[in-house]
Design a protein around this motif. Sequence first.
Motif, PDB file in Angstrom:
ATOM      1  N   THR A   1       1.444   8.152  -0.389  1.00  0.00           N
ATOM      2  CA  THR A   1       1.338   6.696  -0.204  1.00  0.00           C
ATOM      3  C   THR A   1       0.161   6.149  -1.003  1.00  0.00           C
ATOM      4  O   THR A   1       0.243   5.084  -1.611  1.00  0.00           O
ATOM      5  CB  THR A   1       1.164   6.352   1.291  1.00  0.00           C
ATOM      6  N   PHE A   2      -0.936   6.909  -1.015  1.00  0.00           N
ATOM      7  CA  PHE A   2      -2.149   6.442  -1.692  1.00  0.00           C
ATOM      8  C   PHE A   2      -1.971   6.369  -3.208  1.00  0.00           C
ATOM      9  O   PHE A   2      -2.422   5.427  -3.854  1.00  0.00           O
ATOM     10  CB  PHE A   2      -3.313   7.375  -1.344  1.00  0.00           C
ATOM     11  N   TYR A   3      -1.307   7.383  -3.767  1.00  0.00           N
ATOM     12  CA  TYR A   3      -1.170   7.438  -5.230  1.00  0.00           C
ATOM     13  C   TYR A   3       0.144   6.832  -5.738  1.00  0.00           C
ATOM     14  O   TYR A   3       0.319   6.654  -6.938  1.00  0.00           O
ATOM     15  CB  TYR A   3      -1.300   8.877  -5.740  1.00  0.00           C
ATOM     16  N   GLY A   4       1.071   6.557  -4.815  1.00  0.00           N
ATOM     17  CA  GLY A   4       2.365   6.033  -5.241  1.00  0.00           C
ATOM     18  C   GLY A   4       2.303   4.544  -5.556  1.00  0.00           C
ATOM     19  O   GLY A   4       1.708   3.771  -4.804  1.00  0.00           O
ATOM     20  N   ARG A   5       2.935   4.152  -6.661  1.00  0.00           N
ATOM     21  CA  ARG A   5       2.953   2.728  -7.011  1.00  0.00           C
ATOM     22  C   ARG A   5       3.929   1.991  -6.127  1.00  0.00           C
ATOM     23  O   ARG A   5       4.955   2.532  -5.723  1.00  0.00           O
ATOM     24  CB  ARG A   5       3.326   2.561  -8.478  1.00  0.00           C
ATOM     25  N   LYS A   6       3.600   0.736  -5.839  1.00  0.00           N
ATOM     26  CA  LYS A   6       4.429  -0.025  -4.906  1.00  0.00           C
ATOM     27  C   LYS A   6       4.278  -1.518  -5.155  1.00  0.00           C
ATOM     28  O   LYS A   6       3.335  -1.948  -5.830  1.00  0.00           O
ATOM     29  CB  LYS A   6       4.033   0.320  -3.464  1.00  0.00           C
ATOM     30  N   GLY A   7       5.205  -2.277  -4.608  1.00  0.00           N
ATOM     31  CA  GLY A   7       5.064  -3.736  -4.643  1.00  0.00           C
ATOM     32  C   GLY A   7       5.448  -4.333  -5.982  1.00  0.00           C
ATOM     33  O   GLY A   7       5.627  -3.634  -6.982  1.00  0.00           O
ATOM     34  N   GLN A   8       5.546  -5.669  -5.987  1.00  0.00           N
ATOM     35  CA  GLN A   8       5.924  -6.365  -7.221  1.00  0.00           C
ATOM     36  C   GLN A   8       4.904  -6.165  -8.324  1.00  0.00           C
ATOM     37  O   GLN A   8       5.236  -6.243  -9.501  1.00  0.00           O
ATOM     38  CB  GLN A   8       6.086  -7.860  -6.926  1.00  0.00           C
ATOM     39  N   LEU A   9       3.652  -5.926  -7.958  1.00  0.00           N
ATOM     40  CA  LEU A   9       2.630  -5.703  -8.985  1.00  0.00           C
ATOM     41  C   LEU A   9       2.626  -4.250  -9.462  1.00  0.00           C
ATOM     42  O   LEU A   9       1.918  -3.897 -10.395  1.00  0.00           O
ATOM     43  CB  LEU A   9       1.248  -6.090  -8.468  1.00  0.00           C
ATOM     44  N   ASN A  10       3.385  -3.398  -8.763  1.00  0.00           N
ATOM     45  CA  ASN A  10       3.497  -1.996  -9.140  1.00  0.00           C
ATOM     46  C   ASN A  10       2.131  -1.297  -9.207  1.00  0.00           C
ATOM     47  O   ASN A  10       1.796  -0.642 -10.184  1.00  0.00           O
ATOM     48  CB  ASN A  10       4.239  -1.870 -10.487  1.00  0.00           C
ATOM     49  N   PHE A  11       1.349  -1.509  -8.156  1.00  0.00           N
ATOM     50  CA  PHE A  11       0.026  -0.896  -8.052  1.00  0.00           C
ATOM     51  C   PHE A  11       0.050   0.189  -6.982  1.00  0.00           C
ATOM     52  O   PHE A  11       0.728   0.029  -5.968  1.00  0.00           O
ATOM     53  CB  PHE A  11      -0.993  -1.947  -7.593  1.00  0.00           C
ATOM     54  N   ALA A  12      -0.705   1.240  -7.210  1.00  0.00           N
ATOM     55  CA  ALA A  12      -0.987   2.197  -6.139  1.00  0.00           C
ATOM     56  C   ALA A  12      -2.339   1.832  -5.531  1.00  0.00           C
ATOM     57  O   ALA A  12      -3.117   1.091  -6.141  1.00  0.00           O
ATOM     58  CB  ALA A  12      -1.044   3.605  -6.712  1.00  0.00           C
ATOM     59  N   CYS A  13      -2.624   2.351  -4.331  1.00  0.00           N
ATOM     60  CA  CYS A  13      -3.968   2.185  -3.762  1.00  0.00           C
ATOM     61  C   CYS A  13      -4.982   2.659  -4.801  1.00  0.00           C
ATOM     62  O   CYS A  13      -6.025   2.044  -5.023  1.00  0.00           O
ATOM     63  CB  CYS A  13      -4.140   3.015  -2.496  1.00  0.00           C
TER      64      CYS A  13
ATOM     65  N   GLN B   1      -6.438  -0.155   9.458  1.00  0.00           N
ATOM     66  CA  GLN B   1      -5.014  -0.309   9.142  1.00  0.00           C
ATOM     67  C   GLN B   1      -4.647  -1.764   8.868  1.00  0.00           C
ATOM     68  O   GLN B   1      -3.719  -2.032   8.100  1.00  0.00           O
ATOM     69  CB  GLN B   1      -4.140   0.294  10.255  1.00  0.00           C
ATOM     70  N   GLN B   2      -5.369  -2.703   9.474  1.00  0.00           N
ATOM     71  CA  GLN B   2      -5.145  -4.106   9.104  1.00  0.00           C
ATOM     72  C   GLN B   2      -5.534  -4.335   7.652  1.00  0.00           C
ATOM     73  O   GLN B   2      -4.918  -5.111   6.937  1.00  0.00           O
ATOM     74  CB  GLN B   2      -5.955  -5.043  10.001  1.00  0.00           C
ATOM     75  N   ARG B   3      -6.612  -3.640   7.236  1.00  0.00           N
ATOM     76  CA  ARG B   3      -7.038  -3.763   5.850  1.00  0.00           C
ATOM     77  C   ARG B   3      -5.975  -3.179   4.912  1.00  0.00           C
ATOM     78  O   ARG B   3      -5.680  -3.738   3.871  1.00  0.00           O
ATOM     79  CB  ARG B   3      -8.402  -3.086   5.638  1.00  0.00           C
ATOM     80  N   TYR B   4      -5.407  -2.015   5.324  1.00  0.00           N
ATOM     81  CA  TYR B   4      -4.309  -1.450   4.531  1.00  0.00           C
ATOM     82  C   TYR B   4      -3.188  -2.486   4.407  1.00  0.00           C
ATOM     83  O   TYR B   4      -2.605  -2.671   3.342  1.00  0.00           O
ATOM     84  CB  TYR B   4      -3.717  -0.204   5.206  1.00  0.00           C
ATOM     85  N   ASP B   5      -2.871  -3.108   5.548  1.00  0.00           N
ATOM     86  CA  ASP B   5      -1.820  -4.123   5.571  1.00  0.00           C
ATOM     87  C   ASP B   5      -2.120  -5.198   4.515  1.00  0.00           C
ATOM     88  O   ASP B   5      -1.232  -5.602   3.755  1.00  0.00           O
ATOM     89  CB  ASP B   5      -1.777  -4.739   6.980  1.00  0.00           C
ATOM     90  N   GLY B   6      -3.379  -5.619   4.450  1.00  0.00           N
ATOM     91  CA  GLY B   6      -3.789  -6.611   3.453  1.00  0.00           C
ATOM     92  C   GLY B   6      -3.606  -6.102   2.031  1.00  0.00           C
ATOM     93  O   GLY B   6      -3.133  -6.821   1.157  1.00  0.00           O
TER      94      GLY B   6
ATOM     95  N   MET C   1       1.453   4.646   7.895  1.00  0.00           N
ATOM     96  CA  MET C   1       0.066   4.168   7.998  1.00  0.00           C
ATOM     97  C   MET C   1      -0.854   5.265   8.533  1.00  0.00           C
ATOM     98  O   MET C   1      -1.968   5.455   8.033  1.00  0.00           O
ATOM     99  CB  MET C   1      -0.011   2.947   8.925  1.00  0.00           C
ATOM    100  N   ASN C   2      -0.415   5.964   9.566  1.00  0.00           N
ATOM    101  CA  ASN C   2      -1.274   6.992  10.156  1.00  0.00           C
ATOM    102  C   ASN C   2      -1.540   8.139   9.175  1.00  0.00           C
ATOM    103  O   ASN C   2      -2.666   8.642   9.085  1.00  0.00           O
ATOM    104  CB  ASN C   2      -0.648   7.539  11.443  1.00  0.00           C
ATOM    105  N   ASN C   3      -0.500   8.538   8.450  1.00  0.00           N
ATOM    106  CA  ASN C   3      -0.707   9.599   7.459  1.00  0.00           C
ATOM    107  C   ASN C   3      -1.611   9.126   6.326  1.00  0.00           C
ATOM    108  O   ASN C   3      -2.433   9.885   5.809  1.00  0.00           O
ATOM    109  CB  ASN C   3       0.642  10.087   6.907  1.00  0.00           C
ATOM    110  N   LEU C   4      -1.466   7.849   5.946  1.00  0.00           N
ATOM    111  CA  LEU C   4      -2.362   7.295   4.932  1.00  0.00           C
ATOM    112  C   LEU C   4      -3.812   7.321   5.427  1.00  0.00           C
ATOM    113  O   LEU C   4      -4.723   7.728   4.707  1.00  0.00           O
ATOM    114  CB  LEU C   4      -1.939   5.858   4.588  1.00  0.00           C
ATOM    115  N   GLU C   5      -4.010   6.903   6.680  1.00  0.00           N
ATOM    116  CA  GLU C   5      -5.371   6.900   7.237  1.00  0.00           C
ATOM    117  C   GLU C   5      -5.928   8.328   7.318  1.00  0.00           C
ATOM    118  O   GLU C   5      -7.117   8.555   7.099  1.00  0.00           O
ATOM    119  CB  GLU C   5      -5.384   6.235   8.626  1.00  0.00           C
ATOM    120  N   TYR C   6      -5.039   9.267   7.601  1.00  0.00           N
ATOM    121  CA  TYR C   6      -5.426  10.688   7.699  1.00  0.00           C
ATOM    122  C   TYR C   6      -5.931  11.182   6.336  1.00  0.00           C
ATOM    123  O   TYR C   6      -7.039  11.715   6.212  1.00  0.00           O
ATOM    124  CB  TYR C   6      -4.190  11.466   8.146  1.00  0.00           C
TER     125      TYR C   6
END
Lengths: 281, 104, 155
Positions: free
Chosen positions: A184-196, A236-241, A258-263
């Motif tokens: 989840t952290f390194y995977g690109r996502k969203g219309q902007l195609n950004f990863a965390c 996790q709210q920040r992740y949501d943002g 979300m939990n695995n991302l936080e882990y």
Amino acid sequence: MKKQIIGKLLMGMAGLGMALGAISVHASPEGDRQELAKYYTSKYPNIKMEDYVYGALAFDADSKSQYDAIMEFPPFESEVEKGRKMWDTPFKNGKTYSSCLPNGGNQIAGNYPMFDEAKGKVVTLQDAINDCRTANGEAAYKLNDMKTMGVLTSYMRTLSNGMIMNIKAETPKAVAAYEDGKKTFYGRKGQLNFACASCHVQNAGNRLRSELISPAIGHAVHWPVFRGGDNLVTLQQRYDGCFKQVRAVPPPQGGTTMNNLEYFHSSLSNGLPMKASVFRK
Amino acid sequence: MAEPMRIRATMTGDVADVKVLMNHPMETGQRKDAKTGQLVPAHFIQEVTATVGGATVLSANLGSGVSKNPYLGFKVKGAKAGDKVVVNWSDNKGDKNTAETTIA
Amino acid sequence: MNALRRNVLKGAAGASTVAIAVAAGLLKPTQAMAAWNAPAFDAKNVGAAMKGLDVSSPADSKDIVIKAPDIAENGAVVPVEVTSKIAGTTSIAILAEKNGTPLVGNFTLSGGAQGFISTRIKMGQTSLVRAVVKAGGKSYTAAKEVKVTIGGCGG
């Protein structure tokens, strides 16, 4: 299979360079963290690892001095005090949070999220608090209800101030959850195609418009934060943002993703001291 | 309105370093309530006085431009450990609050 | 006399009216000292606010040090510290020039209080933060620009 996923991720992250490429050879949580630390410290040799707990503030003395001025007497002290009262108030059965959490709830936040083998999933500190509530006949709090869970944890996490973050992923199932978070952290996502990682690894220390971007190491040690000294926000709210900022649909807070991302994300801060609750812009 | 006010006072040499955190919304009267869309009426601390050892050291007028939960820091020469510090405030609605501490 | 008294109570009175009220024995000096200066705080620009503070063309002074950020982390809570090295400093006023009502606070110092005040202010936009110091019957000033941006990552 694991190599394939990581290979794909790296292909999607051409800018990341050799430092992280090395991860795929001997992937282990501690190996990942050390590689990332090496990446940051070689890019920013003047920033001490212990200052990563300040996030973007570590890169900007003007911001850091405002943080220091505000933390000297934080405007949110009375909110944290409310959390203390919630913590000290016994359940209807007379028991308390400290009677059902490990070590009375002291110096434990750095162990969370942890992988619960019996449940076969990642348990966050908020989950542990809710487990404590339901085991004592109380209703679980909503994870993103700031008046209950937020205020309670703004105090509860202060009981772990100074504890060194110590996330473990040792069993095969735990490592699988960790790898899922890493994806989840390194995977690109969203219309902007950004990863965390697009922001918080490759561009940490750079500016995105007026914003100085924080490195991923040190992110997880100081939540919840009081943004603007007033607005309480959990990790996790920040992740949501973040998901919304890259125009992706955020997964549900408290869910597996979300939990695995936080882990995974928390384990990157292993070795750094916890501090709650703090001011952020 | 009895939200507590917090005061810290410590000596640095012969100067007392006094820090006060008041609990107050400091509404400007310009902000709209997110739910109702109505303007939230102005509600802010207007006057603050502080005494050290019985003598007035600070008499302040505040406007609504002071941040929520106002912070004030000031320094008083000639004070000594054990002196009593008293801080009073009153707001535009006539609410008042007082707190005291002794210099550590 | 009743009208005057009402004015004073409404807080609508200027400094001169308060002085008359003190002279007339309507207010004890201790009360008058803290009376809220409505004309200065309601003023919509720096000039009118200064007039309300009974200040006109204050001299620029390098002995006033304003510690405020170059770029505010959050306009709702901008730490500002003013130190006046001018001997006999009796008051420090802080103004955020482009706020709707620029005067943020006026701090009258006495009884051993040093020429120092530390507080946190709201700023609606990038603007000069100005300090106005009164000492020995004269007034002095200094200013520092603080940039205010919208948003913030908050990580």
